[in-house]
Design an enzyme around this catalytic site. Sequence first.
Site, mmCIF file in Angstrom:
data_model
loop_
_atom_site.group_PDB
_atom_site.id
_atom_site.type_symbol
_atom_site.label_atom_id
_atom_site.label_comp_id
_atom_site.label_asym_id
_atom_site.label_seq_id
_atom_site.Cartn_x
_atom_site.Cartn_y
_atom_site.Cartn_z
ATOM 1 N N ASN A 1 60.515 16.473 54.052
ATOM 2 C CA ASN A 1 59.795 16.386 52.774
ATOM 3 C C ASN A 1 60.556 17.000 51.600
ATOM 4 O O ASN A 1 59.983 17.382 50.600
ATOM 5 C CB ASN A 1 58.369 16.936 52.921
ATOM 6 C CG ASN A 1 58.352 18.399 53.319
ATOM 7 O OD1 ASN A 1 59.402 19.035 53.413
ATOM 8 N ND2 ASN A 1 57.171 18.944 53.536
ATOM 9 N N HIS B 1 61.004 22.752 49.144
ATOM 10 C CA HIS B 1 60.123 23.889 49.457
ATOM 11 C C HIS B 1 59.724 24.593 48.175
ATOM 12 O O HIS B 1 60.544 24.718 47.262
ATOM 13 C CB HIS B 1 60.850 24.898 50.352
ATOM 14 C CG HIS B 1 60.175 26.245 50.364
ATOM 15 N ND1 HIS B 1 59.099 26.517 51.170
ATOM 16 C CD2 HIS B 1 60.376 27.356 49.623
ATOM 17 C CE1 HIS B 1 58.683 27.753 50.942
ATOM 18 N NE2 HIS B 1 59.442 28.289 50.002
ATOM 19 N N LYS C 1 65.774 21.037 50.276
ATOM 20 C CA LYS C 1 66.184 21.120 51.674
ATOM 21 C C LYS C 1 67.367 20.164 51.936
ATOM 22 O O LYS C 1 67.670 19.309 51.099
ATOM 23 C CB LYS C 1 64.989 20.765 52.572
ATOM 24 C CG LYS C 1 63.780 21.709 52.388
ATOM 25 C CD LYS C 1 62.610 21.277 53.274
ATOM 26 C CE LYS C 1 61.351 22.049 52.964
ATOM 27 N NZ LYS C 1 60.213 21.631 53.794
HETATM 28 P P1 GTP Z 1 57.147 24.371 52.261
HETATM 29 O O1 GTP Z 1 57.156 24.344 50.768
HETATM 30 O O2 GTP Z 1 58.387 23.785 52.889
HETATM 31 O O3 GTP Z 1 56.792 25.748 52.806
HETATM 32 O O4 GTP Z 1 55.983 23.342 52.665
HETATM 33 P P2 GTP Z 1 54.430 23.564 52.539
HETATM 34 O O5 GTP Z 1 54.115 24.933 52.012
HETATM 35 O O6 GTP Z 1 53.892 22.392 51.802
HETATM 36 O O7 GTP Z 1 53.967 23.465 54.054
HETATM 37 P P3 GTP Z 1 53.982 24.608 55.195
HETATM 38 O O8 GTP Z 1 54.470 25.907 54.638
HETATM 39 O O9 GTP Z 1 52.669 24.559 55.885
HETATM 40 O O10 GTP Z 1 55.071 24.023 56.195
HETATM 41 C C1 GTP Z 1 56.449 24.260 55.999
HETATM 42 C C2 GTP Z 1 57.230 23.027 56.348
HETATM 43 O O11 GTP Z 1 57.040 22.741 57.726
HETATM 44 C C3 GTP Z 1 56.750 21.761 55.639
HETATM 45 O O12 GTP Z 1 57.331 21.592 54.381
HETATM 46 C C4 GTP Z 1 57.210 20.673 56.590
HETATM 47 O O13 GTP Z 1 58.577 20.367 56.385
HETATM 48 C C5 GTP Z 1 57.060 21.337 57.938
HETATM 49 N N1 GTP Z 1 55.797 20.948 58.546
HETATM 50 C C6 GTP Z 1 54.545 21.318 58.192
HETATM 51 N N2 GTP Z 1 53.626 20.739 58.973
HETATM 52 C C7 GTP Z 1 54.323 19.973 59.849
HETATM 53 C C8 GTP Z 1 53.959 19.117 60.936
HETATM 54 O O14 GTP Z 1 52.777 18.942 61.253
HETATM 55 N N3 GTP Z 1 54.987 18.518 61.615
HETATM 56 C C9 GTP Z 1 56.295 18.706 61.290
HETATM 57 N N4 GTP Z 1 57.247 18.078 61.992
HETATM 58 N N5 GTP Z 1 56.679 19.481 60.281
HETATM 59 C C10 GTP Z 1 55.709 20.109 59.577
HETATM 60 MG MG MG Z 2 54.919 26.702 52.804
#
Ligand code: GTP
Ligand code: MG
Length: 157
Positions: free
Chosen positions: A112, A115, A9
């Site tokens: 973070n 992805h 990212k």
């Molecule tokens: P990705 O690999 O980026 O898809 O992450 P993930 O699969 O570990 O998590 P998810 O798909 O649930 O969420 C996608 C992205 O949304 C995360 O990587 C975070 O950057 C963001 N995100 C998830 N939960 C939160 C939250 O509670 N607050 C905020 N600000 N961002 C969040």
């Molecule tokens: Mg995800």
Amino acid sequence: MERTFIAIKPDGVQRGLISEIVSRFERKGFKLVAIKIVIPSKDFAERHYHDLKERPFFNGLCDFLSSGPVLAMVWEGEGVIKYGRKLIGATDPQKSEPGTIRGDLAVVVGRNIIHGSDGPETAKDEINLWFKPEELVNYTSNAENIFHFQMAAKPLT
Ligand code: GTP
Ligand code: MG
């Protein structure tokens, strides 16, 4: 062979973490089959994260993903979808184990740095969203040869 979509990212790119992250996938033995750097539009970011449309952070997340360069990649290998997620670590870097990418290199959930596709269906959809079929390269890596095909029993003389 199994493939997954991995993206560094904008925060990871701007922090100079490309080589560190690519190296972890490469050293594990996975094979890079597509790579490009792009600045996605907001609309594109919304398509990528469409599953999270109802979440309160959706708009901020899509603004962020489209705020700068993203390194988009496809990695291939046995178990790469699940193990790729292990290399990445838990979504919230406060909960990611040390030794994982987010555990070692990130601090807050909204930044973070990486992805990774979360399953076979999402992997297929995300690869199709980010890449044209002709951008994926078919080749056999030396690592693959060692894992699956041939290993000299003794040094050649
Ligand atoms: P990705 O690999 O980026 O898809 O992450 P993930 O699969 O570990 O998590 P998810 O798909 O649930 O969420 C996608 C992205 O949304 C995360 O990587 C975070 O950057 C963001 N995100 C998830 N939960 C939160 C939250 O509670 N607050 C905020 N600000 N961002 C969040
Ligand atoms: Mg995800």
